[in-house]
Design an enzyme around this catalytic site. Structure first.
Site, PDB file in Angstrom:
ATOM      1  N   GLU A 101      12.439 -43.350 -45.077  1.00 25.19           N
ATOM      2  CA  GLU A 101      11.327 -43.167 -46.015  1.00 25.19           C
ATOM      3  C   GLU A 101      11.832 -42.613 -47.339  1.00 25.19           C
ATOM      4  OE1 GLU A 101       7.435 -42.293 -43.219  1.00 25.19           O
ATOM      5  OE2 GLU A 101       8.758 -40.635 -43.698  1.00 25.19           O
ATOM      6  N   LYS A 119      -4.895 -32.770 -46.052  1.00 23.90           N
ATOM      7  CA  LYS A 119      -3.448 -32.653 -46.169  1.00 23.90           C
ATOM      8  C   LYS A 119      -3.005 -32.063 -47.512  1.00 23.90           C
ATOM      9  CE  LYS A 119      -2.209 -36.199 -42.810  1.00 23.90           C
ATOM     10  NZ  LYS A 119      -1.427 -37.421 -42.537  1.00 23.90           N
TER      11      LYS A 119
END
Length: 223
Positions: A101, A119
């Site tokens: 990633e 989040k």
């Protein structure tokens, strides 16, 4: 529902001829499915995990997949995150795909992060440990080094249905580090400098990222 809304919003950024980086995790999975539904034909895709790669094949995008070494650019990377601060420091790696990633997300011309509102945090880590991908042979050395240098507790990740340590797509182990408090973004480089560390889940170098945030009422705002 919210993940699907975020995915559909991100699809608008995909243009013909692009090389698109596919993130990993539940939100990225919705983006991959939405990409298949959108029918954008002239794109190449670089997946950041076996999980995303398999899903891309399952939804009919397999012929567009390329390994990172086979492309010379990433025009757009779309990924999720475990935690995001208002100044765009990310914590990632709960799913174990942090190394690939980071390679794809940092290489991208445009980096888009899809998250639900819960989040958003003031500082990291707030609700999750800091993942550190390590060479298996050195995992205990690295764990002790992290604890001695920065405090807190570093444990080898062992969860899910697999016996023994979790093994990443790169054949490495993951140490989950719970620091004694919040950490500063510069620890991304400090952690990586420890011999045996391959990568860590602090993403502090893409302050130019576009963060799409979905609220519980279905509205989406951009940071």
């Amino acid at each position: 529902m919210l993940k699907r809304l975020l995915a559909r919003e991100a699809i608008r950024l995909v243009k013909s001829g692009m090389v698109v980086g596919l993130g990993s995790g539940t939100t990225a999975r919705e983006f991959i499915k939405a990409l298949a539904e959108a029918g954008v034909d002239d794109v190449l895709l670089v997946a950041t995990s076996s999980d995303s790669e398999i899903l891309a094949y399952e939804v009919g995008l397999g012929d567009r997949l390329r390994p990172m070494w086979a492309v010379d650019r990433i025009d757009l990377a779309v990924d999720g995150a475990d935690e995001v601060t208002k100044d765009k420091v990310l914590l990632k790696g709960k799913g174990g795909a942090l190394l690939r990633e980071k390679i794809v997300d940092y290489a991208a011309e445009k980096f888009v992060v899809l998250i639900e509102e819960h989040k958003l945090v003031e500082r990291i880590p707030s609700n999750n440990p800091v993942p550190v991908e390590v060479v298996p042979w050195a995992w205990r050395f690295v764990a002790r080094k992290v604890e001695k240098r920065f405090g807190g507790v570093a444990k080898l990740r062992q969860d899910g249905g697999k016996l023994g340590p979790v093994v990443t797509d790169n054949g490495n182990y993951i140490i989950d580090w719970n620091p004694p408090g919040f950490i500063d973004p510069y620890l991304e480089d400090e952690l990586k400098a420890i011999p045996g560390v391959v990568e860590n889940g602090v993403f502090s170098k893409r302050r130019d990222a576009t963060i799409l945030v979905a609220s519980s009422d279905g509205t989406i705002k951009t940071l």
